[in-house]
Design an enzyme around this catalytic site. Sequence first.
Site, short mmCIF file in Angstrom:
data_model
loop_
_atom_site.label_atom_id
_atom_site.label_comp_id
_atom_site.label_asym_id
_atom_site.label_seq_id
_atom_site.Cartn_x
_atom_site.Cartn_y
_atom_site.Cartn_z
N CYS A 167 0.52 -8.72 18.52
CA CYS A 167 0.26 -9.39 19.79
C CYS A 167 -1.24 -9.40 20.08
O CYS A 167 -1.73 -8.70 20.96
CB CYS A 167 1.02 -8.74 20.93
N CYS A 347 1.44 -17.29 21.15
CA CYS A 347 0.85 -16.19 21.90
C CYS A 347 0.84 -16.56 23.39
O CYS A 347 0.03 -17.38 23.82
CB CYS A 347 -0.58 -15.94 21.42
#
Length: 404
Positions: A167, A347
Site C-alpha cells: 500500500c 491505490c
Amino acid sequence: MAPASAAPSHHQVLIVGGGTAGITVAARLRRAGIRGITLLEPSETHWYQPLWTLVGGGQAPLRASLRTEADVIPPGVRWLRERATAVDPTARTVTTGSGRVLSYGRLVLAPGLQLDWDGVPGLSAALGHGGVSSNYRPDLAPLTWELIRRMRSGTAVFTMPSGPVKCGGAPQKIAYLAADHWRKRGVLGAIRTILVLPEPAMFKVPVFDRALTETARRYGIEVRLSSEMTRLDGAAREAEITDHTTGKTETVAYDLLHAVPPQRAPEWLANGPLADPDSPHGYVRTDRETLQHPDFPNVFVLGDVAHLPTSKTGAAIRKQAPVVVDNLLAGLRGGPATARYDGYTSCPLVTARHKMLLAEFDYDLRPTPSIPFLDTTRERTDMWFLKRYGLPQLYFKGMLKGLA
C-alpha cells in the site's frame, strides 16, 4: 517435530499464505472444482489491512478490519496452522516450522511481506511511545489517531522507506487525514507537518502526482522528496532525515512521528532458490504476465512477495488471482498458460476526511479506470464511501469467496 525419516505428505495444490492472495486463490480453485488444496498459514487472525489507515485517521474502528482465519478459509480446503521455513523447488517440497515436509504438485506462494522494524536504527525501540506510531501494526493504528487527536501544536513527521512497500499510498494518506483534522480544529497553522518520501515524485503516474502535490500544498505540508528517515532517537524525539540527492542529513525534532518500516520478503524465501537475484529485498522471481516462476513453472507467485513492477495492493491481487488460477488449471489439464496479468493495480488515495482519489494504472503507468464515467483523478466524496464501506464488503463477501 516430525521425524526426519517421515515421508513427505503430498498435496495436489499447496498454498503458502492465508492472507488476501492465498485465500482468494483457494476460493477460486474450489469454485473450479479442485480438491486436494492445502493452505499453510500460522496466524489465527485475518486482517483487512487497507482499513488501518482510516483507523489511524479516526474514521473506522479496528474491529471492522478483523476476522478469524477460520472464518475465511474456503470450505473443502485443508488448513495447516504452521509456518513455512524452506522450499526446495527441485524436490517440490516445502518444510514447516515443526520440521514437517510437504510435497506438492503445484505451489502457490503468497506469504506476504516481512516488516523490518529494525531496518531504521532506533525505530523498533521507539514504537508505541514518545509520540511514535505506525498504521502498519494493527495494535498501533488506534494510537496514531490518539496522537493526532491530542496534538495542538508542534512538529509532525510522516515517513516512508525506500524500496517496495505494501500500500504505497498509505504513508501519504495518514498525513493528509491528520492535516485535515487539524485544519478543522483550527490548529493546522500551529503544526509543522513534514512528509518524507524516497521517490523523486509524490506519485509515479503524472496526473496523480499533480493532484497530490496540490493536496500537500493546500495543507502547507513540507514534502521532502528523494529522502528518508535513516535514524530515530526516541528518547530525544529526534529523527535523522537523509536527502539522497545531496547526501545531506538533517536532524528534525518531532512531537508526533508516523513511521513506515522497510519491508522485504520472508527470510526463508529471500535466502532460497526462488528469490530474484535482481531484487535487493528478496522478492520472488516471477513472470510478469503468467505469474509463474520462470525456472519452475509449477510454482505460482502473487501478492506482495512477487517481484513485479507494480504496486503491492489488494487491488493488484484481485487481478492477479484469476490469472494464477486460470494458468494453474491449464497446467493440471496439460495445457499451456495463456492467461495474462497486465500489471493493474489500484491505490485509493484518501486526501481528507471524506475525500479520495482513486489511482488505477497498469505496468506502463497508464490510467486504467474501472468506472469510466467517473473522474477519479479528482477528489470525490463517493470514492471515500467506496473505500470505507464498499471495498471492505467487496473484500470479505467477494474476493475471499472467489466471486470478485
